[in-house]
Design a protein around this motif. Structure first.
Motif, short mmCIF file in Angstrom:
data_model
loop_
_atom_site.label_atom_id
_atom_site.label_comp_id
_atom_site.label_asym_id
_atom_site.label_seq_id
_atom_site.Cartn_x
_atom_site.Cartn_y
_atom_site.Cartn_z
N SER A 74 0.83 -1.21 0.00
CA SER A 74 0.00 0.00 0.00
C SER A 74 0.86 1.26 0.00
O SER A 74 2.00 1.25 0.50
CB SER A 74 -0.93 -0.01 1.21
N ASN A 137 -4.61 2.49 -0.73
CA ASN A 137 -4.60 1.95 0.63
C ASN A 137 -4.74 0.43 0.64
O ASN A 137 -5.27 -0.16 -0.31
CB ASN A 137 -5.74 2.57 1.44
N ALA A 138 -4.31 -0.17 1.74
CA ALA A 138 -4.40 -1.62 1.91
C ALA A 138 -5.86 -2.09 1.84
O ALA A 138 -6.77 -1.37 2.24
CB ALA A 138 -3.78 -2.03 3.24
N ILE A 176 -3.96 -4.91 -2.99
CA ILE A 176 -3.09 -4.00 -2.23
C ILE A 176 -3.05 -4.51 -0.79
O ILE A 176 -4.08 -4.66 -0.14
CB ILE A 176 -3.62 -2.55 -2.26
#
Length: 177
Positions: A74, A137-138, A176
Motif C-alpha cells: 500500500s 490503501n491496503a 493491495i
C-alpha cells in the motif's frame, strides 16, 4: 475445310482473350505485406522507487487465457516496466510514434503516471513501456488492464485506447496489502 477450323479458331481466340485479360493486371504494385504482431505474453515488473523500505520487486506474466495476480504494498511508488515474449520492446521504441500502451485501473487502487522521460516519442507522447505506479490503501482489489495499441499515423494528443489496432491486451488482478 472452313468448318473444320472454326471450333479451333474460337477456342484459340477465347484462350488468347483469357490470357490477355489475366496477364494485364496491375501486378507491378503488389499489396504490401502487413506483418501482424504475434504477442502471446506480457510481463509487468514493478520495482519500488524507495529501496530503503525493504519492499521486494513484484513481477507477473500474462499469457493468453490467464489473469495473473499482483500483490502490491500500500501507498508505495513503483517503477513499472513492460516486456513482451518476443522482445519487441526495441521495435516499439523504434516505432514509438505509432505505439502506445494504455492502462485501465481504478485510481483508488493504482494511479498510473506516464512521466518517465525516456518513455516519450519524438512528438512528446508517452509510449508506456516504463511508467510510475502509485498504489492506494491496503485492502483494495481490482483489475489492471494493459493494452498495447498500434496507431500508425493516428497517434496524437487526442488519440486514446479506441484508436488503432490492438496488438495485445492483458488483465492483471491487483491486491493491495
Amino acid at each position: 475445310m472452313k468448318k473444320l477450323f472454326r471450333p479451333y479458331l474460337t477456342a484459340f481466340l477465347l484462350g488468347a482473350l483469357l490470357i490477355s485479360t489475366t496477364s494485364c493486371g496491375d501486378d507491378d504494385d503488389p499489396e504490401p505485406i502487413v506483418e501482424e504482431e504475434n504477442i502471446t505474453s506480457m510481463t509487468l515488473r514493478l520495482e519500488p522507487v524507495a529501496t530503503d523500505k525493504g519492499i521486494d520487486p513484484v513481477e507477473a506474466t500474462f499469457t493468453a487465457g490467464t489473469t495473473p495476480a499482483l500483490n502490491l504494498r500500500s501507498n508505495t511508488q513503483y517503477t513499472a516496466t513492460i516486456t513482451f515474449n518476443d522482445k519487441i520492446e526495441d521495435e516499439i521504441r523504434e516505432e514509438a510514434e505509432d505505439h502506445e500502451i494504455f492502462f485501465e485501473v481504478s485510481e483508488d487502487l493504482v494511479v498510473v503516471q506516464k512521466i518517465i522521460p525516456e518513455d516519450f516519442d519524438s512528438n512528446g507522447r508517452p509510449v508506456g513501456l516504463t511508467t510510475r505506479m502509485v498504489t492506494g490503501n491496503a485492502g483494495g482489489t481490482g483489475d489492471l488492464k494493459i493494452t498495447l495499441k498500434h496507431q500508425p499515423d493516428l497517434k496524437n494528443d487526442e488519440s486514446d485506447i479506441t484508436v488503432g489496432e490492438t496488438d495485445v491486451a492483458a488483465t492483471f488482478k491487483v491486491t493491495i496489502q
